[in-house]
Write a protein that holds these residues in place. Structure first.
Motif, mmCIF file in Angstrom:
data_model
loop_
_atom_site.group_PDB
_atom_site.id
_atom_site.type_symbol
_atom_site.label_atom_id
_atom_site.label_comp_id
_atom_site.label_asym_id
_atom_site.label_seq_id
_atom_site.Cartn_x
_atom_site.Cartn_y
_atom_site.Cartn_z
ATOM 1 N N ASP A 89 0.808 -1.207 0.000
ATOM 2 C CA ASP A 89 0.000 0.000 0.000
ATOM 3 C C ASP A 89 0.847 1.264 0.000
ATOM 4 O O ASP A 89 1.992 1.261 0.470
ATOM 5 N N VAL A 90 0.240 2.351 -0.472
ATOM 6 C CA VAL A 90 0.751 3.704 -0.318
ATOM 7 C C VAL A 90 -0.375 4.535 0.280
ATOM 8 O O VAL A 90 -1.528 4.428 -0.149
ATOM 9 N N LEU A 91 -0.070 5.350 1.276
ATOM 10 C CA LEU A 91 -1.087 6.136 1.968
ATOM 11 C C LEU A 91 -0.642 7.585 2.099
ATOM 12 O O LEU A 91 0.528 7.866 2.393
ATOM 13 N N ARG A 92 -1.582 8.506 1.881
ATOM 14 C CA ARG A 92 -1.333 9.930 2.116
ATOM 15 C C ARG A 92 -1.784 10.286 3.527
ATOM 16 O O ARG A 92 -2.859 9.891 3.975
ATOM 17 N N VAL A 93 -0.946 11.057 4.232
ATOM 18 C CA VAL A 93 -1.274 11.578 5.560
ATOM 19 C C VAL A 93 -1.103 13.090 5.516
ATOM 20 O O VAL A 93 -0.106 13.593 4.992
ATOM 21 N N ASP A 94 -2.079 13.822 6.050
ATOM 22 C CA ASP A 94 -2.013 15.287 6.074
ATOM 23 C C ASP A 94 -1.666 15.762 7.480
ATOM 24 O O ASP A 94 -2.343 15.409 8.451
ATOM 25 N N MET A 95 -0.616 16.572 7.578
ATOM 26 C CA MET A 95 -0.187 17.151 8.847
ATOM 27 C C MET A 95 -0.672 18.592 8.946
ATOM 28 O O MET A 95 -0.603 19.345 7.966
ATOM 29 N N ASP A 96 -1.137 18.977 10.158
ATOM 30 C CA ASP A 96 -1.574 20.360 10.367
ATOM 31 C C ASP A 96 -0.530 21.199 11.091
ATOM 32 O O ASP A 96 -0.761 22.377 11.393
ATOM 33 N N GLY A 97 0.623 20.613 11.377
ATOM 34 C CA GLY A 97 1.705 21.346 12.025
ATOM 35 C C GLY A 97 1.736 21.229 13.531
ATOM 36 O O GLY A 97 2.683 21.699 14.167
ATOM 37 N N SER A 98 0.730 20.597 14.124
ATOM 38 C CA SER A 98 0.663 20.545 15.586
ATOM 39 C C SER A 98 1.401 19.350 16.179
ATOM 40 O O SER A 98 1.878 19.426 17.317
ATOM 41 N N VAL A 99 1.484 18.247 15.437
ATOM 42 C CA VAL A 99 2.086 17.022 15.972
ATOM 43 C C VAL A 99 3.065 16.437 14.960
ATOM 44 O O VAL A 99 2.675 16.157 13.823
ATOM 45 N N PRO A 100 4.328 16.237 15.327
ATOM 46 C CA PRO A 100 5.261 15.545 14.432
ATOM 47 C C PRO A 100 4.870 14.076 14.249
ATOM 48 O O PRO A 100 4.184 13.485 15.080
ATOM 49 N N TRP A 101 5.349 13.502 13.143
ATOM 50 C CA TRP A 101 5.165 12.072 12.869
ATOM 51 C C TRP A 101 6.528 11.400 12.805
ATOM 52 O O TRP A 101 7.529 12.021 12.394
ATOM 53 N N LEU A 102 6.574 10.122 13.151
ATOM 54 C CA LEU A 102 7.770 9.306 13.030
ATOM 55 C C LEU A 102 7.473 8.145 12.088
ATOM 56 O O LEU A 102 6.473 7.444 12.250
ATOM 57 N N CYS A 103 8.345 7.961 11.090
ATOM 58 C CA CYS A 103 8.193 6.888 10.101
ATOM 59 C C CYS A 103 9.258 5.830 10.356
ATOM 60 O O CYS A 103 10.444 6.144 10.449
ATOM 61 N N ALA A 104 8.850 4.584 10.426
ATOM 62 C CA ALA A 104 9.760 3.494 10.780
ATOM 63 C C ALA A 104 10.212 2.736 9.550
ATOM 64 O O ALA A 104 9.492 2.640 8.555
ATOM 65 N N GLY A 105 11.456 2.221 9.613
ATOM 66 C CA GLY A 105 11.940 1.182 8.720
ATOM 67 C C GLY A 105 11.728 1.326 7.230
ATOM 68 O O GLY A 105 11.229 0.416 6.595
#
Length: 228
Positions: A89-105
């Motif tokens: 799969d490929v997925l789009r995620v939208d960030m609003d600037g309030s919370v960072p994301w961490l991407c694994a592996g």
């Protein structure tokens, strides 16, 4: 920014439509098609992420040393097609600037240029669990893309959740995890085929993948004839 994911499933990819003045960043080598007015700039950094040092940190996170930036050159719209190395799969995620994301592996595929791409060291947790020593850390506002082996499932964590190692795709930084066992003892956990699991706590969004590429590789490898 318009992003199409036309064939979600086992062989998903993304088509990023760029307006004049917009730019998008991906792992180098992820592009499989682009309109003839798209310029591709390959660098070791995205925005503030550390030049050569940033590239080395991304290597520890199982990402490419280089990043590619795409933008149009003639004032007209353009597009670029991106695809991961492994099937899934490929997925789009939208960030609003309030919370960072961490991407694994190796799950990070690309992001808008308004998002800063860096790495966060996981310490001995990463070594002990078999996950990457560093995760890709994303801050800012805008869309980003992740890829996975198999199907991507989004889970809203409220309190706690246990995830088998090798299945974490990405999560909001409001969550934290610790390695542990499944069941009453380490022996029971290993005999059940689980080994080390990750115990997530907090409140936030977590993306997991349905299949484990390492386990798949070991299963396929055991069926192959020895090299001569």
């Amino acid at each position: 920014m318009q992003i199409e994911i036309p064939d979600q499933g086992g062989f998903a990819s993304a088509l990023v439509h760029l307006k004049p003045g917009e730019s998008f960043v991906s792992e180098a080598g992820a592009m499989y098609v682009a309109s003839d007015n798209v310029d591709i700039d390959v660098t070791t950094r995205a925005r503030s992420s550390g030049g050569i040092l940033g590239g080395l940190k991304r290597l520890l996170a199982s990402e490419s040393f280089f990043l590619s930036t795409y933008r149009t050159t003639d004032g007209r719209p353009g597009h670029v097609g991106l695809a991961p190395v492994q099937m899934g799969d490929v997925l789009r995620v939208d960030m609003d600037g309030s919370v960072p994301w961490l991407c694994a592996g190796g799950s990070y595929l690309g992001s808008a240029s308004t998002i800063d791409v860096d790495s966060q060291f996981q310490g001995f947790k990463g070594f002990f669990t078999g996950e990457s020593l560093s995760f890709v850390r994303l801050t800012g506002a805008g869309p980003f893309l992740v890829s996975a082996f198999g199907r991507i499932v989004e889970v809203e964590v409220e309190g706690g959740l246990t995830v088998d190692t090798g299945h974490v795709v990405a999560y909001e930084e409001t969550l934290s995890y610790s390695p542990g066992k499944l069941g009453g003892s380490w022996l029971q956990s290993f005999l059940a085929g689980e080994g080390v699991v990750l115990h997530f706590t907090g409140r936030g969004r977590l993306l997991v993948q349905s299949h484990n590429s390492d386990s798949f590789g070991r299963r396929v490898g055991s069926m192959l004839s020895p090299r001569s």
